[in-house]
Design a protein around this motif. Structure first.
Motif, PDB file in Angstrom:
ATOM      1  N   ALA A 355       0.792  -1.228   0.000  1.00  0.00           N
ATOM      2  CA  ALA A 355       0.000   0.000   0.000  1.00  0.00           C
ATOM      3  C   ALA A 355       0.824   1.279   0.000  1.00  0.00           C
ATOM      4  O   ALA A 355       0.302   2.338  -0.268  1.00  0.00           O
ATOM      5  CB  ALA A 355      -0.916   0.005   1.217  1.00  0.00           C
ATOM      6  N   LEU A 358       0.615   3.900  -2.932  1.00  0.00           N
ATOM      7  CA  LEU A 358      -0.681   4.284  -3.492  1.00  0.00           C
ATOM      8  C   LEU A 358      -0.857   5.788  -3.340  1.00  0.00           C
ATOM      9  O   LEU A 358      -0.410   6.377  -2.356  1.00  0.00           O
ATOM     10  CB  LEU A 358      -1.815   3.577  -2.749  1.00  0.00           C
ATOM     11  N   GLN A 362      -6.170   6.707  -4.518  1.00  0.00           N
ATOM     12  CA  GLN A 362      -6.206   5.246  -4.505  1.00  0.00           C
ATOM     13  C   GLN A 362      -6.457   4.726  -3.090  1.00  0.00           C
ATOM     14  O   GLN A 362      -7.228   3.797  -2.880  1.00  0.00           O
ATOM     15  CB  GLN A 362      -4.888   4.669  -5.022  1.00  0.00           C
ATOM     16  N   LYS A 363      -5.788   5.360  -2.138  1.00  0.00           N
ATOM     17  CA  LYS A 363      -5.959   4.924  -0.752  1.00  0.00           C
ATOM     18  C   LYS A 363      -7.398   5.099  -0.296  1.00  0.00           C
ATOM     19  O   LYS A 363      -7.924   4.290   0.464  1.00  0.00           O
ATOM     20  CB  LYS A 363      -5.023   5.718   0.174  1.00  0.00           C
ATOM     21  N   TRP A 365     -10.126   4.906  -2.211  1.00  0.00           N
ATOM     22  CA  TRP A 365     -10.918   3.821  -2.793  1.00  0.00           C
ATOM     23  C   TRP A 365     -10.615   2.505  -2.086  1.00  0.00           C
ATOM     24  O   TRP A 365     -11.501   1.686  -1.834  1.00  0.00           O
ATOM     25  CB  TRP A 365     -10.633   3.692  -4.284  1.00  0.00           C
ATOM     26  N   GLN A 366      -9.349   2.311  -1.793  1.00  0.00           N
ATOM     27  CA  GLN A 366      -8.928   1.093  -1.129  1.00  0.00           C
ATOM     28  C   GLN A 366      -9.623   0.953   0.230  1.00  0.00           C
ATOM     29  O   GLN A 366     -10.093  -0.118   0.605  1.00  0.00           O
ATOM     30  CB  GLN A 366      -7.397   1.122  -0.944  1.00  0.00           C
ATOM     31  N   GLU A 399      -3.752   3.635 -12.454  1.00  0.00           N
ATOM     32  CA  GLU A 399      -4.111   3.689 -11.032  1.00  0.00           C
ATOM     33  C   GLU A 399      -5.338   2.821 -10.774  1.00  0.00           C
ATOM     34  O   GLU A 399      -5.411   2.075  -9.794  1.00  0.00           O
ATOM     35  CB  GLU A 399      -4.423   5.128 -10.599  1.00  0.00           C
ATOM     36  N   ARG A 400      -6.315   2.950 -11.672  1.00  0.00           N
ATOM     37  CA  ARG A 400      -7.529   2.143 -11.522  1.00  0.00           C
ATOM     38  C   ARG A 400      -7.211   0.674 -11.763  1.00  0.00           C
ATOM     39  O   ARG A 400      -7.681  -0.208 -11.046  1.00  0.00           O
ATOM     40  CB  ARG A 400      -8.597   2.618 -12.511  1.00  0.00           C
ATOM     41  N   ARG A 402      -4.491  -0.920 -11.295  1.00  0.00           N
ATOM     42  CA  ARG A 402      -3.784  -1.537 -10.172  1.00  0.00           C
ATOM     43  C   ARG A 402      -4.747  -1.969  -9.070  1.00  0.00           C
ATOM     44  O   ARG A 402      -4.653  -3.075  -8.535  1.00  0.00           O
ATOM     45  CB  ARG A 402      -2.772  -0.555  -9.587  1.00  0.00           C
ATOM     46  N   LEU A 403      -5.684  -1.078  -8.737  1.00  0.00           N
ATOM     47  CA  LEU A 403      -6.641  -1.411  -7.680  1.00  0.00           C
ATOM     48  C   LEU A 403      -7.530  -2.587  -8.088  1.00  0.00           C
ATOM     49  O   LEU A 403      -7.767  -3.506  -7.306  1.00  0.00           O
ATOM     50  CB  LEU A 403      -7.510  -0.194  -7.342  1.00  0.00           C
ATOM     51  N   ASP A 406      -5.849  -5.849  -7.896  1.00  0.00           N
ATOM     52  CA  ASP A 406      -5.719  -6.250  -6.493  1.00  0.00           C
ATOM     53  C   ASP A 406      -7.062  -6.747  -5.941  1.00  0.00           C
ATOM     54  O   ASP A 406      -7.126  -7.764  -5.262  1.00  0.00           O
ATOM     55  CB  ASP A 406      -5.224  -5.046  -5.683  1.00  0.00           C
ATOM     56  N   TRP A 407      -8.133  -6.037  -6.245  1.00  0.00           N
ATOM     57  CA  TRP A 407      -9.450  -6.409  -5.727  1.00  0.00           C
ATOM     58  C   TRP A 407      -9.903  -7.768  -6.258  1.00  0.00           C
ATOM     59  O   TRP A 407     -10.703  -8.458  -5.642  1.00  0.00           O
ATOM     60  CB  TRP A 407     -10.491  -5.333  -6.085  1.00  0.00           C
TER      61      TRP A 407
END
Length: 480
Positions: A355, A358, A362-363, A365-366, A399-400, A402-403, A406-407
């Motif tokens: 993390a 990020l 991003q953080k 949204w995370q 950026e999107r 990457r999230l 991960d999700w």
RNA sequence: GGUGCCAUACCCAAGUGGUAAGGGAACGGUCUGCAAAACCGUGAUUCCCCGGUUCGAAUCCGGGUGGCACCUCCA
């Protein structure tokens, strides 16, 4: 990351804390392999997979065990009813062992197609007969059992908390019981070991201190979970239908045998319903398998996506219209995020620290994603966030991407893989010739720039459920 | 008969005291000869009904109505 789960024990939301820091012992009731699993059965395993992935996402190591019930228990807890495995064998003219093997393999195939994470162990009931006998012996020694003409029974009068888990008074339960009492002292008493009937050679039977017979149908889960996880489980999962009988009895025999709590969190999944007949069940005859969905042009992951649209404690209604809506949403989602994932793949360099790098956006949204997961594994909410993030232009594509990559560790949609197109609808030879003739006529009209004629033919094809797609490389058609 | 759950737009669905996420379908637009795909835009003054509590309720309480599940095997 904080995780709150709805615990059937106490019927309330509770923050999850494992017995041992960092490790979760999770036991899930698996299938009885006398027939194919239907999509209602599979919904439960998908939901349990979301739970397991959430726990792993939060950093826990999950000792996940799913049993395979390959012993044929009677279809009723009294001395009546058929043995499901023997019934399956008779239906197909095969041995019970062949039946068990065939349906176990079919189940494993469904498991894989739904992208479910493999449990740490797949114990089979027939592999744990001695442990089940041992459990009954402990209960016998401690005085919780009695013997009738057909088996060894658990005496529920001896366990004062018997009705607590299901939240029911014993008097009410006994008064309303529909089972035949037989030789049992109370309708709630249940078999720990059944004797093979005199002069009958059963297909599956074993030697025991009480003679030849077979284990009662609750014994296996207590014996196998104890052997593979321990006397106290962190999480025990199953369908809501198991609360009243199966899990109540598991608790009774496990806690009386081991003298400690059986499971700390009970997570129960609600059913898949059909529009017409309510709950989908094998005993009612008609049921849908994953293969039927695949044959109808759905991908197994379309079904996984469909499951992700409803919370695990709520009914989900299956209909062809609903599964098609999920398939369309799922496919559109994949198309939308493909460039995002590519952008991320293009800029990432080697392994990343989780993390720390990020961006603030991003953080944010995370955080929202983790909160959704923490709220009793709210996958539909998490999926909604993924949909919103896909269109959120305040974040760059990578950026999107990457999230979302991960999700997907939790969503389990295998987003990096391109899904094959659904197989084309079968077209008979004569039908194909008709379509080809019209298709050629339209091509000719287009070449002559006779747009009116081309559109007239398109409409004619549409009436045959044929869609024509024009691309720079040429036109093609498919029946839908 | 006993116990428990649910009721949010055309459909699926999140939301559990602070002023209704998201998706699908539909419709309008951009693009395309036309379509398809993609992208943009449009949606509940309101959460089954009636009361109550509260400054404030889809959310809490009471009463209805409707649907479902478990009490035999079942995810």
């Amino acid at each position: 990351m904080k995780i709150t789960l709805h615990n059937t024990l106490g019927r309330k939301l509770q923050e999850f804390k494992p017995l041992k820091p960092g490790v979760v012992g999770m036991y899930c009731c698996g299938p009885t392999v006398y027939h194919y699993a239907h999509i209602g059965n599979l919904r439960t395993y998908v939901n349990e997979d979301f739970l397991r992935r959430t726990l792993e996402y939060a950093g826990y190591e999950v000792n996940h065990v799913v049993n395979i019930t390959d012993v044929g228990h009677l279809t009723s807890d009294s001395d009546q009813g058929d043995d499901k495995m023997e019934k399956g064998a008779a239906r197909e003219g095969r041995t019970v062992w062949e039946i068990a093997e065939h349906y176990t393999q079919a189940f494993f195939q469904d498991w894989k197609r739904l992208n479910l994470v493999q449990p740490k162990a797949w114990p089979r009931a027939t592999g744990y007969i001695s442990q089940q006998i041992e459990l009954v012996q402990i209960l016998e020694t401690k005085g919780f059992t009695y013997r009738t003409a057909d088996g060894i029974y658990f005496d529920t009068e001896k366990f004062a908390r018997y009705g607590d888990f299901a939240g029911i008074k014993l008097d009410d339960l006994r008064a309303g019981a529909r089972v035949e009492l037989g030789d049992k002292k109370s309708p709630t008493d249940f078999a720990l070991w059944k004797f093979s009937p005199e002069g009958v050679q059963r297909a599956m039977e074993w030697e025991s201190p009480w003679g030849i017979g077979f284990p009662g149908w609750h014994a296996e889960c207590s014996a196998m979970s104890n052997s593979l996880i321990g006397p106290t489980l962190d999480i025990h999962c199953g369908g809501t239908d198991h609360i009243r009988i199966h899990h109540t009895n598991e608790i009774a025999q496990s806690e009386c045998a081991h003298g400690q709590p059986f499971a700390r969190y009970w997570v129960h999944n609600e059913f898949l319903k059909t529009e017409s007949s309510g709950k989908m069940s094998k005993s009612s005859g008609e049921f849908l398998t994953l293969q039927v969905l695949v044959d109808r042009g759905f991908d197994a992951l379309d079904y996984r996506y469909f499951c992700a649209t409803a919370h695990y404690r709520k009914f989900l209604t299956f209909s062809w219209e609903n599964i098609a809506a999920s398939r369309d949403a799922h496919r559109a989602f994949r198309r939308r995020i493909a460039p995002l994932l590519s952008a991320w793949a293009g800029v990432r360099s080697g392994e990343l620290d989780a993390a720390s790098d990020l961006s603030a956006a991003q953080k944010d949204w995370q955080k929202r994603f983790e909160e959704a997961l923490g709220q009793d594994v709210n996958i539909p909410k998490a999926l909604g966030l993924a949909q919103s993030l896909a269109r959120e232009e305040a974040l760059s594509e990578s950026e999107r991407g990457r999230l979302l990559a991960d999700w997907d560790r939790v969503l389990g949609l295998d987003l990096g893989r391109e899904l094959p197109d659904p197989p084309p609808v079968e077209v008979s030879e004569s039908e194909r010739l008709d379509i080809e003739r019209l298709f050629a006529a339209r091509a000719a009209a287009r070449a002559a720039k006779d747009w009116a004629e081309a559109d007239r033919v398109r409409a004619e094809l549409a009436e045959l459920s044929v869609v024509v797609v024009d691309t720079p490389e040429g036109s093609s058609w498919k029946k839908i």
